[in-house]
Design an enzyme around this catalytic site. Structure first.
Site, PDB file in Angstrom:
ATOM      1  N   ARG A  36       1.225  -0.819  -0.179  1.00 45.86           N
ATOM      2  CA  ARG A  36      -0.285  -0.257   0.048  1.00 45.86           C
ATOM      3  C   ARG A  36       0.848   1.179  -0.161  1.00 45.86           C
ATOM      4  NH1 ARG A  36      -4.951  -2.261   3.630  1.00 45.86           N
ATOM      5  NH2 ARG A  36      -6.299  -2.665   2.106  1.00 45.86           N
ATOM      6  N   LYS A 221     -19.112 -16.584   0.891  1.00 44.52           N
ATOM      7  CA  LYS A 221     -21.045 -15.698   0.588  1.00 44.52           C
ATOM      8  C   LYS A 221     -21.578 -15.812  -0.521  1.00 44.52           C
ATOM      9  CE  LYS A 221     -21.684 -15.034   5.626  1.00 44.52           C
ATOM     10  NZ  LYS A 221     -21.927 -14.323   6.889  1.00 44.52           N
ATOM     11  N   GLY A 377      -9.255  -9.119  -1.307  1.00 45.87           N
ATOM     12  CA  GLY A 377      -8.480  -9.726  -1.083  1.00 45.87           C
ATOM     13  C   GLY A 377      -7.938 -11.026  -1.468  1.00 45.87           C
TER      14      GLY A 377
HETATM   15  P1  AMP Z   1     -15.156 -13.536   0.560  1.00 46.75           P
HETATM   16  O1  AMP Z   1     -14.883 -12.458   1.512  1.00 46.75           O
HETATM   17  O2  AMP Z   1     -16.609 -13.672   0.945  1.00 46.75           O
HETATM   18  O3  AMP Z   1     -14.511 -13.714  -0.226  1.00 46.75           O
HETATM   19  O4  AMP Z   1     -14.753 -15.317   0.974  1.00 46.75           O
HETATM   20  C1  AMP Z   1     -13.237 -15.369   1.708  1.00 46.75           C
HETATM   21  C2  AMP Z   1     -13.404 -16.658   2.789  1.00 46.75           C
HETATM   22  O5  AMP Z   1     -14.234 -17.856   1.182  1.00 46.75           O
HETATM   23  C3  AMP Z   1     -12.201 -17.242   2.299  1.00 46.75           C
HETATM   24  O6  AMP Z   1     -11.602 -17.039   3.238  1.00 46.75           O
HETATM   25  C4  AMP Z   1     -12.099 -18.891   2.135  1.00 46.75           C
HETATM   26  O7  AMP Z   1     -11.848 -19.652   3.330  1.00 46.75           O
HETATM   27  C5  AMP Z   1     -13.921 -19.224   1.955  1.00 46.75           C
HETATM   28  N1  AMP Z   1     -14.313 -19.922   0.892  1.00 46.75           N
HETATM   29  C6  AMP Z   1     -14.125 -20.276  -0.017  1.00 46.75           C
HETATM   30  N2  AMP Z   1     -14.481 -21.668  -0.549  1.00 46.75           N
HETATM   31  C7  AMP Z   1     -15.077 -21.709   0.645  1.00 46.75           C
HETATM   32  C8  AMP Z   1     -15.816 -23.347   1.145  1.00 46.75           C
HETATM   33  N3  AMP Z   1     -16.329 -23.963   0.146  1.00 46.75           N
HETATM   34  N4  AMP Z   1     -16.170 -23.189   2.578  1.00 46.75           N
HETATM   35  C9  AMP Z   1     -16.180 -22.664   3.160  1.00 46.75           C
HETATM   36  N5  AMP Z   1     -14.871 -21.253   2.712  1.00 46.75           N
HETATM   37  C10 AMP Z   1     -14.886 -21.221   1.319  1.00 46.75           C
END
Ligand code: AMP
Length: 420
Positions: A36, A221, A377
């Protein structure tokens, strides 16, 4: 609107909002990742090289009042090394030292102000006891708005030019990211190089994309990405869904997902998105197979099943070989690519293959002439971990800000300078 590359800062004093919200080592309080700080160098060097002087302001972390562990002091040696010159430091952004030091700045000199979030008025959120009544909350909010303006006005008095280069906080209407713009004439404020390049990358993908355009959405999510997915369905040819959000879609279509992540209250929404994709003639690609684990652990036992046949008690934690092949071929045949969110729990080695494969496919497509934008990220971390940062077209520095811009929202830090 003024453009920084056309502006001459000679003999001028500029106050520049940067994003020095860097990670610090918990014990030594040294900067562990200077990305950054490096992101602001073009703007800083332009001003110094023109013969202007500059005052830098930033936040770091989420302090509640003055908290030394969130001091910007650890940034100082890193910045000095990168600039190859001494940087002055004012230990309170609104204190007497800041006023005096900024008044005494000479051309070519750089002053860094202490964390602007040591003052709650930066964010403009009053700190209230939980017992506060609605009336008290309303009054405190109104009072805080006034204080926020006072803070913005005071900081504006330090310089004659205002530059915002903090893309990571452009989606926040804070004193230093947006309110300050009220205190400068239109021709005395502008974006820095970083914000300009972030905007150019996003506008290229959203409004000037070559086809086929493929968006790859992953992460935990669906609920966090609904608006982005909806906005993208108006633009993309292919939408690839991976990561935890997969299983909400699969369950909505009647598949078996075992104990995989699922947002029960978003099943209807998932079906609506599938319908909308059909309506818009977007090819929606969901994983066809799933790498499952018997527990959420890198040492878990694993199995591969069809994505809609995860056994009871098992969790889908990554995409498997067939999906990797399918997704890679769609990506490699694309001309514009947007990626946000990992394909699996990539933090665990065992479940990082899908994410790594997507990163590599994007790099391969880019080498064949595609334009690729990576944001969020985790996707950025995956690109960096695989040494692919210079093999994709643009790696965004702002997770939340990028998401909101791509969703079609107006970002306060952007509209304030554009005067929209
Ligand atoms: P986000 O912040 O919504 O982009 O989510 C990122 C997080 O999603 C990461 O920490 C991943 O470990 C988690 N993630 C990705 N795939 C899965 C999955 N199949 N089950 C649970 N967590 C997941």
């Amino acid at each position: 609107m003024k453009m920084i590359q056309d502006f001459n800062f000679k003999g001028k004093k500029a106050i520049v909002r940067v994003d020095f919200n860097v990670p610090l080592d918990k014990k030594t309080f040294t900067v562990t990742d200077d990305t950054r700080i490096k992101g602001a160098l073009l703007t800083i060097n332009k001003i110094i090289n023109d013969g202007g002087c500059l005052i830098l302001m930033s936040h770091l972390g989420r302090p509640e009042g003055r908290m030394e562990k969130y001091s910007l002091k650890p940034v100082l040696p890193v910045l000095e090394k990168l600039l190859g010159k001494k940087v002055l430091f004012a230990d309170d952004c609104l204190g007497e030292s800041a006023v005096k030091m900024s008044a005494a700045l000479k051309p070519g000199e750089v002053l860094l102000l202490e964390n602007v979030r040591f003052y709650p008025e930066e964010e403009g959120k009053p700190i209230l006891p939980e017992t506060a009544t609605d009336e008290e909350k309303k009054a405190a909010k109104a009072e805080m708005k006034i204080k926020q303006k006072e803070m913005a006005k005071k900081l504006s008095g330090y310089a004659e030019i205002y530059v915002n280069d903090a893309f990571g906080t452009a989606h926040r209407a804070h004193a230093t990211t947006a309110v300050m713009a009220d205190y400068f004439p239109k021709d005395k404020m502008m974006f820095g190089y970083l914000i300009n390049s972030e905007l150019a990358a996003m506008d290229k993908v959203l409004n000037n994309s070559q086809h086929p355009f493929t968006a790859i959405m992953g992460g935990a999510k669906v609920s966090d990405k609904i608006m982005l997915i909806e906005n993208l369905l108006n633009r993309v040819d292919n939408l690839i869904i991976g990561g935890g959000m997969t299983y909400t879609f699969i369950k909505a279509m009647g598949g078996k997902i075992g104990k995989s992540l699922c947002e029960e209250d978003k099943l209807d929404l998932a079906l609506k998105l599938i319908e909308k994709a059909k309506e818009k003639k977007v090819n929606l690609y969901l994983p066809v197979d799933s790498l499952n684990a018997d527990k959420f652990d890198n040492d878990a036992k694993t199995s591969v099943t069809a994505a809609d046949a995860v056994e009871d008690g098992w969790l889908g934690l990554d995409i498997a070989e067939k999906s990797i092949k399918l997704f890679s071929s769609v990506i490699e045949n694309s001309k514009t690519i947007l990626w946000n969110g990992p394909m699996g729990v990539f933090e665990m080695e065992k479940f990082s293959k899908g994410t790594t494969a997507v990163a590599k496919a994007i790099a391969a497509a880019t080498s064949k002439g595609a334009y690729s934008l990576i944001g969020g990220g985790d996707s950025v971390a995956a690109i960096n971990k695989n040494g692919l940062a210079d093999k994709v077209s643009y790696v965004s520095t702002g997770g939340g800000a990028m998401l909101e811009y791509m969703e079609g929202k107006k970002l306060p830090g952007i509209t304030a300078i554009r005067g929209e």
